[in-house]
Design a protein around this motif. Structure first.
Motif, PDB file in Angstrom:
ATOM      1  N   VAL A  12      48.473  44.502  47.695  1.00  0.00           N
ATOM      2  CA  VAL A  12      49.358  45.251  48.692  1.00  0.00           C
ATOM      3  C   VAL A  12      48.584  46.019  49.680  1.00  0.00           C
ATOM      4  O   VAL A  12      47.422  45.934  49.657  1.00  0.00           O
ATOM      5  CB  VAL A  12      49.902  46.517  47.806  1.00  0.00           C
ATOM      6  CG1 VAL A  12      51.020  45.915  46.777  1.00  0.00           C
ATOM      7  CG2 VAL A  12      48.966  47.339  47.152  1.00  0.00           C
ATOM      8  N   GLN A  13      49.371  46.445  50.818  1.00  0.00           N
ATOM      9  CA  GLN A  13      48.550  47.062  51.841  1.00  0.00           C
ATOM     10  C   GLN A  13      48.354  48.499  51.467  1.00  0.00           C
ATOM     11  O   GLN A  13      48.742  49.106  50.548  1.00  0.00           O
ATOM     12  CB  GLN A  13      49.462  47.015  52.808  1.00  0.00           C
ATOM     13  CG  GLN A  13      49.594  45.689  53.570  1.00  0.00           C
ATOM     14  CD  GLN A  13      50.530  45.705  54.749  1.00  0.00           C
ATOM     15  OE1 GLN A  13      51.166  46.829  55.229  1.00  0.00           O
ATOM     16  NE2 GLN A  13      50.353  44.559  55.937  1.00  0.00           N
ATOM     17  N   SER A  17      52.199  51.003  47.110  1.00  0.00           N
ATOM     18  CA  SER A  17      52.439  51.171  45.492  1.00  0.00           C
ATOM     19  C   SER A  17      52.463  50.115  44.481  1.00  0.00           C
ATOM     20  O   SER A  17      53.100  48.964  44.882  1.00  0.00           O
ATOM     21  CB  SER A  17      53.667  52.139  45.194  1.00  0.00           C
ATOM     22  OG  SER A  17      53.702  53.399  46.061  1.00  0.00           O
ATOM     23  N   LEU A  18      52.011  50.141  43.219  1.00  0.00           N
ATOM     24  CA  LEU A  18      52.175  49.404  42.341  1.00  0.00           C
ATOM     25  C   LEU A  18      52.602  49.954  40.897  1.00  0.00           C
ATOM     26  O   LEU A  18      51.986  50.870  40.798  1.00  0.00           O
ATOM     27  CB  LEU A  18      51.071  48.409  42.143  1.00  0.00           C
ATOM     28  CG  LEU A  18      50.857  47.375  43.102  1.00  0.00           C
ATOM     29  CD1 LEU A  18      49.376  46.736  43.110  1.00  0.00           C
ATOM     30  CD2 LEU A  18      51.584  46.141  43.019  1.00  0.00           C
ATOM     31  N   SER A  83      50.210  55.689  46.888  1.00  0.00           N
ATOM     32  CA  SER A  83      49.044  55.747  48.028  1.00  0.00           C
ATOM     33  C   SER A  83      47.673  54.979  47.792  1.00  0.00           C
ATOM     34  O   SER A  83      46.606  55.615  47.956  1.00  0.00           O
ATOM     35  CB  SER A  83      48.674  57.343  48.193  1.00  0.00           C
ATOM     36  OG  SER A  83      49.998  58.043  48.485  1.00  0.00           O
ATOM     37  N   LEU A  84      47.996  53.783  47.708  1.00  0.00           N
ATOM     38  CA  LEU A  84      46.679  52.980  47.029  1.00  0.00           C
ATOM     39  C   LEU A  84      45.764  52.847  48.398  1.00  0.00           C
ATOM     40  O   LEU A  84      46.076  52.673  49.498  1.00  0.00           O
ATOM     41  CB  LEU A  84      47.240  51.556  46.564  1.00  0.00           C
ATOM     42  CG  LEU A  84      47.826  51.696  45.323  1.00  0.00           C
ATOM     43  CD1 LEU A  84      48.815  50.528  45.100  1.00  0.00           C
ATOM     44  CD2 LEU A  84      46.705  51.846  44.158  1.00  0.00           C
ATOM     45  N   LYS A  85      44.472  52.821  47.979  1.00  0.00           N
ATOM     46  CA  LYS A  85      43.276  52.658  48.885  1.00  0.00           C
ATOM     47  C   LYS A  85      42.514  51.336  48.798  1.00  0.00           C
ATOM     48  O   LYS A  85      42.464  50.934  47.355  1.00  0.00           O
ATOM     49  CB  LYS A  85      42.323  53.886  48.606  1.00  0.00           C
ATOM     50  CG  LYS A  85      43.077  55.239  48.862  1.00  0.00           C
ATOM     51  CD  LYS A  85      42.342  56.446  48.618  1.00  0.00           C
ATOM     52  CE  LYS A  85      43.054  57.593  48.708  1.00  0.00           C
ATOM     53  NZ  LYS A  85      41.909  58.712  48.669  1.00  0.00           N
ATOM     54  N   PRO A  86      42.000  50.763  49.638  1.00  0.00           N
ATOM     55  CA  PRO A  86      40.963  49.923  49.365  1.00  0.00           C
ATOM     56  C   PRO A  86      40.074  49.861  48.369  1.00  0.00           C
ATOM     57  O   PRO A  86      39.794  48.923  47.485  1.00  0.00           O
ATOM     58  CB  PRO A  86      40.300  49.498  50.753  1.00  0.00           C
ATOM     59  CG  PRO A  86      41.303  50.113  51.702  1.00  0.00           C
ATOM     60  CD  PRO A  86      41.838  51.326  50.961  1.00  0.00           C
ATOM     61  N   SER A 114      44.337  45.648  50.570  1.00  0.00           N
ATOM     62  CA  SER A 114      43.847  45.181  51.747  1.00  0.00           C
ATOM     63  C   SER A 114      45.142  44.894  52.771  1.00  0.00           C
ATOM     64  O   SER A 114      46.022  44.692  52.394  1.00  0.00           O
ATOM     65  CB  SER A 114      43.371  43.683  51.433  1.00  0.00           C
ATOM     66  OG  SER A 114      42.834  43.183  52.648  1.00  0.00           O
ATOM     67  N   SER A 115      44.654  45.029  53.970  1.00  0.00           N
ATOM     68  CA  SER A 115      45.546  45.028  55.189  1.00  0.00           C
ATOM     69  C   SER A 115      45.608  43.578  55.632  1.00  0.00           C
ATOM     70  O   SER A 115      46.160  42.988  56.477  1.00  0.00           O
ATOM     71  CB  SER A 115      45.424  45.761  56.106  1.00  0.00           C
ATOM     72  OG  SER A 115      44.034  45.868  56.669  1.00  0.00           O
TER      73      SER A 115
END
Length: 115
Positions: A12-13, A17-18, A83-86, A114-115
């Motif tokens: 996901v970017q 969310s997951l 609000s997932l982060k790398p 990752s974007s």
């Protein structure tokens, strides 16, 4: 012994969310504490969220973004991740918490931000 099967991971970017699920091979109602753990490449496995019958606890790095829950009737543990982060990229596992021992670890579910 209890076997755990984790699922719900993916790519996901950032900001996405997951929802992770952990299905247990038998009832988890008698297990006081359960937790979600993660292991990033080259790092030790860490506890990110825990749940007992009394409270939930979170690592500082995920507080306010992740929410752990359990459905004892379905023998399933969940982790809602927002609000997932790398830096959340890791393999996520579930297991006992505060029991003094762990059940055999499952295969985990890969989460990649990752974007």
């Amino acid at each position: 012994q209890v076997q755990f099967v984790e699922s719900g991971g993916g790519l996901v970017q950032p900001g996405g969310s997951l929802r992770l699920s952990c299905a247990a091979s038998r009832s988890i109602a008698s297990i006081y504490g359960m937790g979600w753990y993660r292991q990033a490449p080259g790092k030790q496995r860490e506890l990110v969220a825990g749940i007992t019958t009394l409270q939930t606890t979170y690592a500082d790095s995920v507080k306010g973004r992740f929410a752990i829950s359990r459905d004892n009737a379905k023998n399933t543990l969940y982790l809602q991740m927002n609000s997932l982060k790398p830096e959340d990229t890791a393999v996520y596992y579930c297991n006992r918490k505060d029991s003094g021992f762990f059940e055999p670890w499952g295969q985990g579910t890969q989460v990649t931000i990752s974007s």
